[in-house]
Design an enzyme around this catalytic site. Structure first.
Site, short mmCIF file in Angstrom:
data_model
loop_
_atom_site.label_atom_id
_atom_site.label_comp_id
_atom_site.label_asym_id
_atom_site.label_seq_id
_atom_site.Cartn_x
_atom_site.Cartn_y
_atom_site.Cartn_z
N PRO A 176 41.72 -7.41 -43.37
CA PRO A 176 41.73 -6.24 -43.43
C PRO A 176 42.26 -6.38 -45.54
O PRO A 176 41.85 -7.21 -46.11
CB PRO A 176 43.61 -5.91 -43.01
CG PRO A 176 43.40 -6.96 -42.47
CD PRO A 176 42.30 -8.09 -42.30
N CYS A 177 42.27 -5.30 -45.77
CA CYS A 177 43.02 -5.04 -47.62
C CYS A 177 43.21 -5.76 -47.98
O CYS A 177 44.51 -5.59 -46.76
CB CYS A 177 42.39 -3.48 -47.77
SG CYS A 177 43.55 -2.33 -47.43
N LEU A 178 42.71 -6.46 -49.43
CA LEU A 178 44.30 -6.95 -49.85
C LEU A 178 46.26 -6.31 -49.58
O LEU A 178 47.01 -6.77 -49.66
CB LEU A 178 44.02 -8.15 -50.79
CG LEU A 178 42.37 -9.06 -50.59
CD1 LEU A 178 42.75 -9.25 -52.13
CD2 LEU A 178 43.70 -9.88 -50.42
N SER A 180 46.96 -5.47 -47.51
CA SER A 180 48.19 -5.80 -46.00
C SER A 180 48.34 -6.13 -46.68
O SER A 180 49.78 -6.89 -45.56
CB SER A 180 47.73 -4.96 -44.81
OG SER A 180 46.56 -6.47 -45.60
#
Length: 273
Positions: A176-178, A180
């Site tokens: 998932p995107c950073l 998160s």
């Protein structure tokens, strides 16, 4: 592969064929890559993969997305999204993903209309619907369809199909995107995203694939599968690791003894609701 999954695979192909033309929100993860692969197989040049580039995407993940699209053969275009300019996003509320996906699909929808694609589709699967995912709401509000979820394909089934189709990345860890990596309420900045990204890339270079570096203020908390913790402690040059993390901008470095668990930050939401 069992007959139930094969039936779902055929149903997914039929669903994509009915669309005739589709623009795929393609991140390079296992889910959206399977959608892109099958869309290309069924629709050919009438399928287009769009990858959003932003500071919350690891550079190596972008490289993977480009390489995988090339492997599949699907046309791919890159766009740049501006969620970092939205204080509703950078203030990191519990529904941060809503504003991220709003930015993404407010960019993709006009692009799809301009290019003559009646559908924007994504890689949301049936398991995603069971977790707290405010980004799904943003996508639905903008008319995005999720073929994997519509066919009720779960993450394990998606990996099985990907392996069945010979896709080399079928067991690729979720990424998932950073953003998160930060506790809700902690402001997200470009500098913080970069230091988390560098830290995770360093650990991957050491051979650890399913890892997270959670950022809490000036502290980095390393998460990796619990079974790998003893090996990590015994074989890693810990003073060197701490020094490198401090070069990245962290003051303290810790190891989460519970181990890696997807969606861990969401447990506080569940406990307070």
């Amino acid at each position: 592969m069992n007959s139930v999954i094969l039936e779902k695979l055929e149903a997914l192909k039929n669903l994509l064929a009915e669309m005739e033309r589709a623009l795929i929100a393609y991140s390079g993860g296992v889910d959206s890559t399977l959608v892109a692969k099958l869309a290309y197989d069924v629709l050919g040049e009438k399928a287009l993969a769009i990858t959003a580039v932003s500071p919350s995407l690891l550079p190596e993940e972008l490289e993977d997305a480009i390489a995988q699209a090339d492997y599949i053969g699907i046309r791919q275009e890159l766009i740049f999204t501006m969620e970092m300019e939205n204080p509703n996003y950078t203030s990191n509320p519990v529904n941060r993903c809503y504003f991220c996906k709003s930015e993404l699909h407010d960019t993709l929808k006009p692009l799809a209309i301009k290019k003559g694609y009646p559908y924007v589709i994504d890689g949301v699967n049936a398991d995603d619907l069971q977790d707290y995912r405010p980004g799904i709401q943003a996508a639905k509000e903008r008319g995005v369809r999720s073929p994997l979820a519509e066919i009720r394909l779960t993450k394990p089934e998606i990996r099985q199909i990907s392996q069945y189709l010979g896709l080399p990345w079928w067991d690729k860890p979720a990424q998932p995107c950073l953003s998160s990596r930060f506790p809700y309420g902690e402001e997200i900045t470009l500098e913080k995203l970069q230091r988390v990204g560098r830290a995770e890339m360093y650990l991957r270079q050491l051979g650890y694939r399913s890892i997270r570096v959670r950022s809490d203020g000036e502290t980095a908390r390393i998460e990796l599968p619990s079974a790998q913790i003893p090996d990590f402690i015994l074989k890693t040059n810990l003073p060197e690791l701490v020094a490198i993390f401090q070069q990245f901008g962290f003051t303290y470095v810790t190891l989460d003894l519970e181990g890696y668990r997807s969606g861990k930050l969401n447990q506080n939401i569940a406990q307070s609701s």
